[in-house]
Structures are given as structure tokens and as C-alpha cells.
Design a protein around this motif. Sequence first.
Motif, PDB file in Angstrom:
ATOM      1  N   MET A   1       1.572   0.117   6.328  1.00  0.00           N
ATOM      2  CA  MET A   1       0.433   0.003   5.986  1.00  0.00           C
ATOM      3  C   MET A   1      -0.316   0.994   5.128  1.00  0.00           C
ATOM      4  O   MET A   1       0.134   2.630   5.991  1.00  0.00           O
ATOM      5  N   GLU A   2      -1.222   1.081   4.400  1.00  0.00           N
ATOM      6  CA  GLU A   2      -1.624   2.136   3.465  1.00  0.00           C
ATOM      7  C   GLU A   2      -2.682   2.946   4.078  1.00  0.00           C
ATOM      8  O   GLU A   2      -4.040   2.432   4.520  1.00  0.00           O
ATOM      9  N   LEU A   3      -2.487   3.926   4.227  1.00  0.00           N
ATOM     10  CA  LEU A   3      -3.662   5.209   4.477  1.00  0.00           C
ATOM     11  C   LEU A   3      -4.840   4.874   3.770  1.00  0.00           C
ATOM     12  O   LEU A   3      -4.599   6.599   2.682  1.00  0.00           O
ATOM     13  N   LYS A   4      -5.871   4.717   3.183  1.00  0.00           N
ATOM     14  CA  LYS A   4      -6.611   4.751   2.282  1.00  0.00           C
ATOM     15  C   LYS A   4      -8.064   5.121   3.069  1.00  0.00           C
ATOM     16  O   LYS A   4      -8.404   4.382   3.505  1.00  0.00           O
ATOM     17  N   GLY A   9      -8.030  -4.325  -3.387  1.00  0.00           N
ATOM     18  CA  GLY A   9      -8.027  -5.534  -3.213  1.00  0.00           C
ATOM     19  C   GLY A   9      -7.740  -6.465  -2.159  1.00  0.00           C
ATOM     20  O   GLY A   9      -7.191  -7.183  -1.617  1.00  0.00           O
ATOM     21  N   LYS A  10      -6.470  -5.547  -1.406  1.00  0.00           N
ATOM     22  CA  LYS A  10      -5.531  -5.635  -0.389  1.00  0.00           C
ATOM     23  C   LYS A  10      -6.256  -5.395   1.021  1.00  0.00           C
ATOM     24  O   LYS A  10      -4.983  -5.299   1.842  1.00  0.00           O
ATOM     25  N   SER A  11      -7.239  -4.977   1.093  1.00  0.00           N
ATOM     26  CA  SER A  11      -8.166  -4.648   2.490  1.00  0.00           C
ATOM     27  C   SER A  11      -8.082  -5.776   3.360  1.00  0.00           C
ATOM     28  O   SER A  11      -7.388  -5.834   4.286  1.00  0.00           O
ATOM     29  N   VAL A  12      -7.685  -7.510   2.929  1.00  0.00           N
ATOM     30  CA  VAL A  12      -7.593  -7.573   4.520  1.00  0.00           C
ATOM     31  C   VAL A  12      -6.316  -8.140   4.763  1.00  0.00           C
ATOM     32  O   VAL A  12      -6.005  -7.848   5.866  1.00  0.00           O
ATOM     33  N   GLY A 319       7.271   5.127 -12.605  1.00  0.00           N
ATOM     34  CA  GLY A 319       6.178   4.314 -11.751  1.00  0.00           C
ATOM     35  C   GLY A 319       5.834   4.625  -9.804  1.00  0.00           C
ATOM     36  O   GLY A 319       6.683   5.241  -9.960  1.00  0.00           O
ATOM     37  N   GLY A 320       4.926   4.411  -9.330  1.00  0.00           N
ATOM     38  CA  GLY A 320       4.940   4.652  -8.254  1.00  0.00           C
ATOM     39  C   GLY A 320       5.918   3.838  -7.331  1.00  0.00           C
ATOM     40  O   GLY A 320       6.190   2.926  -7.653  1.00  0.00           O
ATOM     41  N   TYR A 321       5.434   4.471  -5.814  1.00  0.00           N
ATOM     42  CA  TYR A 321       6.149   3.641  -4.641  1.00  0.00           C
ATOM     43  C   TYR A 321       5.666   2.215  -4.456  1.00  0.00           C
ATOM     44  O   TYR A 321       7.169   1.003  -4.362  1.00  0.00           O
ATOM     45  N   ASP A 322       5.023   1.955  -4.715  1.00  0.00           N
ATOM     46  CA  ASP A 322       4.061   0.399  -4.595  1.00  0.00           C
ATOM     47  C   ASP A 322       4.690  -0.232  -6.047  1.00  0.00           C
ATOM     48  O   ASP A 322       4.743  -1.507  -5.509  1.00  0.00           O
ATOM     49  N   TYR A 323       5.085   0.346  -7.090  1.00  0.00           N
ATOM     50  CA  TYR A 323       5.604  -0.715  -7.447  1.00  0.00           C
ATOM     51  C   TYR A 323       6.858  -1.609  -7.131  1.00  0.00           C
ATOM     52  O   TYR A 323       7.156  -2.626  -7.706  1.00  0.00           O
ATOM     53  N   VAL A 324       7.952  -1.896  -6.814  1.00  0.00           N
ATOM     54  CA  VAL A 324       9.024  -1.653  -5.686  1.00  0.00           C
ATOM     55  C   VAL A 324       8.593  -3.090  -5.800  1.00  0.00           C
ATOM     56  O   VAL A 324       9.152  -4.224  -5.752  1.00  0.00           O
ATOM     57  N   ASN A 325       7.146  -3.157  -4.907  1.00  0.00           N
ATOM     58  CA  ASN A 325       6.385  -4.582  -4.424  1.00  0.00           C
ATOM     59  C   ASN A 325       6.158  -5.628  -5.318  1.00  0.00           C
ATOM     60  O   ASN A 325       6.710  -6.873  -5.426  1.00  0.00           O
ATOM     61  N   ARG A 399       7.419  -0.411   7.682  1.00  0.00           N
ATOM     62  CA  ARG A 399       6.910  -1.282   6.595  1.00  0.00           C
ATOM     63  C   ARG A 399       5.955  -1.383   5.697  1.00  0.00           C
ATOM     64  O   ARG A 399       6.747  -2.186   4.551  1.00  0.00           O
ATOM     65  N   SER A 400       5.694  -0.344   5.121  1.00  0.00           N
ATOM     66  CA  SER A 400       5.103  -0.675   3.694  1.00  0.00           C
ATOM     67  C   SER A 400       5.223   0.002   3.076  1.00  0.00           C
ATOM     68  O   SER A 400       6.393   0.128   3.140  1.00  0.00           O
ATOM     69  N   THR A 401       5.087  -1.173   1.931  1.00  0.00           N
ATOM     70  CA  THR A 401       5.610  -0.940   0.439  1.00  0.00           C
ATOM     71  C   THR A 401       4.464  -0.286  -0.507  1.00  0.00           C
ATOM     72  O   THR A 401       4.498  -0.611  -1.365  1.00  0.00           O
ATOM     73  N   TYR A 402       3.611   0.091   0.348  1.00  0.00           N
ATOM     74  CA  TYR A 402       2.174   0.880  -1.367  1.00  0.00           C
ATOM     75  C   TYR A 402       2.505   2.768  -0.975  1.00  0.00           C
ATOM     76  O   TYR A 402       2.293   3.073  -1.882  1.00  0.00           O
TER      77      TYR A 402
END
Length: 512
Positions: A1-4, A9-12, A319-325, A399-402
Motif C-alpha cells: 500500500m502506498e501512502l500518497k 494511475g494506480k489508485s484503483v 531508479g526508485g524502488y518502484d522500478y523493481v515492479n 507487500r507494497s512494491t511502490y
Amino acid sequence: MELKVKPKGKSVIRRASALVLSLALVSTVLAACSKGDSGSDAERHVLRIGFMYSNSDNEPYLRQQFTDSYELTHPNVDIEIAAAINYDDQRFQEPDPNNKQPDPYEKLKEMLVGSNPVDVVVLESAYLKRLVQDNMLKQLDPLIQESKFDIEDFVPAVINGIKDAGDNNIYALTPTFSASALYFNKKIFTDAGVTPPTDNMQWPDIMALAERVAKGEGKTRTFGFSFNRWSGDGFSDAQNYAAPLQLMMFDKKGEKMTVDTPQWNKVWTDVVNLYKKKIVPSQSDMNFDNGMATSSSKPVFNPFQGDLFLSGRVAMTIGGYDYVNELAKAKDYSATNKDIKAIDWDVVTVPTFAEAPGVGGSIYLSNLMAINAKAQNSEDAWEFIQFNNSKEWAKLKSRSTYEMVARKSFLKPKDGMSYNIGAFYALKPVPPQDIELDKLYRDKQGLYQVNQLGQPLFQEVVDGKKSVDAALKEWQTKGDSFLQKLKTDPNAMLDPAAGGGGGGKVIYNSGG
């Protein structure tokens, strides 16, 4: 879960994930938080949570991300959401360039000291130091000691970043953080017979490695390095490259340029050489294939257009950690398309400077939770912060990849993958921008245009039209002229005809 604060785009996906995590907390965190409903008192409590930005459409998202689970496990607490800047206030107003935009920090302070102040404020690191210096927040160290709340498990870089903003004290905690590392393509190094990068390397070593593995021409060229996935702007690359050195473009009064110096000369020379030698890709290199990858003689669609690391044409990139995804998705895609090759990759720490040893971590703290010094319900506020920064929450958020969780015991590679996850948080973060500089940019809103004078000059150096010395002297001269104009007209605007090169006179328009 990303706390933004603002879902994109990935809100759903994130909203659905938040709901699942909220329900999971009924059986996990409820058992762990013995206080349950904030004590044995059956009286209902109101806890006000403040955010920098929101509106009526965004509030349900903020609740799912930050507060629903707390209310679920603390049934005697009612959460109220407040925002320093409510987008609904401006939504139906006709745009007027003469209307000054609200100062975010002043609006934030109003939310903290008004007639109905918030108890907890969720903020970005850029504002934490200012609030601490203005005595707007409650120090958490005594509460941490009294509650015996475990912070030893927190990533040192995160805690140190928080302490740097609080004169070595803790005024906020965050359950998650964003971070970057240096990704590298193992195969490119193996094919070149070059040892790949390792942790704690400095910039000269990385640049030397990049030059050794760069080869080829045109659309088949392999580049040694890129400053980010979407690189190509050398001027911006130079600014980011210099960040750990904390070089200033102008003095703290915003009246005199400070770019004609040996330090800036070295930064520009380093980055210019990377572009001139085609060790890093230009924007035209990124657009060269126009969305098509070539396998044998047959052109095929390339879903990685513009991302030369995913396309196997860049050996190293930051790159950021989200790049892993993204890399995981690319691997899955390659299994169904023989024309797309999966990247065998790993990560190491971002390179550092000898002048700033151990500093270079691009750690970003965007969900810092602090207690208002004037909180009406500071007890529930501290319970809320403990809840969101607990080990139980960290286990679920891992569990988040962001984003990454702040508790290091739950930081593990995702989905059975194997990579050097410690590289993302091993370095000290770059110190936050000076508080006085923030104020300067607010008082002189035209200051950002100093970059517009430097950018074309940098490109002229790359194109061989100017030397680094000459370009920096010209930037210094033109910048000085513009800064003097800003003294009498803080909203002065550069005329597009001014440009940055050619030695011409800088032209201004009134900022109105």
C-alpha cells in the motif's frame, strides 16, 4: 500500500489493497494494540488529522490509506480530515494571474493554530524542519521512551533524516519511505569482461566503469550509464548530480550568482564529458527507435520505448524502488514474447562524492506523522502514530512494491526475487533544502527562471559551441542581471527571446 496524498494511475489497485489490509487488521493489529478503543473510557473521542492537500473527492482515498483501519480497531474514536489547501476552494474560480497563489506553509500553520487545530499532521520532509524551528510540533522522544515504543528496528537512514530536521530530536515518524539505488545489467558487464559495480563506490569509479562498457553506434549502441530512466536533459542531470554537494546557484539573499566557481566547473565538466563521449544517452537517442525494437530483420513493437535500461541498452541507471515492479513485469512479458529479452539485473548503492562520504541516498519521506504542539487530543494522536508505525502495520505494508517500509526487519525482496535490497537505504539521505532558501523562492517567485538561463548554455557546451568556463561566466553575468531585476520586481519574467546563449542581453517582462 502506498501512502500518497494524491492518487494517480494506480489508485484503483491501491484502494482495493487498502480495503483488504484494513480488514486484515481486525485480527492482527487489534490483538497487538491492547489499548483497543484508546482506553477503557467509553466516551467518544474526535481525532483531527491534517494533510497538506485534499478535496472532497480525495478524502475517501486519504481515509482508506491512513485512518480507516485505525477507526476499525479504535471504535470510540471518530476521525475528522482537514486540509491546509482544499482544491475545491479554487476549482470554480476563474483563473486570475494577478491573484497570488496561497503560501502552502502559511496555510499549513493556519491549520495547526486555528480555532479548531488538527491533532496529527501528515506532511512531507520539506516542511518538517520549518515546523520544528517554529515550535509548531510536539517532540516525540519523551513519548517514545514512556511508551517503550521500539524505534531500534527503523531504518537508520530514515531516523537520521528525521533527526536532521529536528536538531537531533524526533518530531515525526513515518511508516514508509521512497528510495533509489543504482540498477545494473549483469549481462552487459559479463559480455564486456568488466567487473560490475559494488556498494559504496564513488562517482569517478562508476563513470570509469560506464565508459568501459559503452560501445556501438546508432540504434545498437550500448550506453554505460543514465542518471535516471528518462534521462536526456544534461542540465537537469548536472543539478541532480551535484545535490549531495549542496552547491548554491545564488547567495542566500538571491542577489548574486555563485556558479562561476571551481566546484560548479567540475560538476559541469563531469556531466558534459559523459554526453560528449556518448556514455549517457541524449533525448534523441531515447526517441531513436520510435517505439520499435528490432529482432533479426523484423521490427516488433517495443513496450519499453524510451526506457533504454529495460531495452537492454543502458548498463547502469539510477531508479526508485518502484522500478523493481517494472522490471518484474518486463520479465513476465518476455516469457510470452520471444522478441523481448528479460534483463538480468541487481542493484548497488548510488555513487557518492569524496567530499560528502556516505551521502547520496535519494530517500524521500512523504508520510511523516507529527503531533501538533497545540493538539486538543494529543493522547489519541500519539496512539494513532504508534498504530501506523507498528510492526504489525509494517508487516502488511511490506507487500507494497511502490514504497519501502521504515522497519528494516520487514524489508525483503519481493515475490521470491533476489536483489541487494539494502542498497536502497544504506546511505545517508541528502540533507533537506535550507529553510531560508524555501522562503527566498516564495518571496521572489521569479527565482526559478535562473535555471532557464543556464540550461541552453549547458547544451552549447555539449554541442562544442562554448567551453565550460565561458558558459558558467555567461550564466553568472546574465543571472546577476536578472537577480538585480528581481530586487525591484519580484515577479519579473524572462522574455523568451532572452534565451541563454549567444551573449545577448537578457530581456524582461513585468510579472504583473
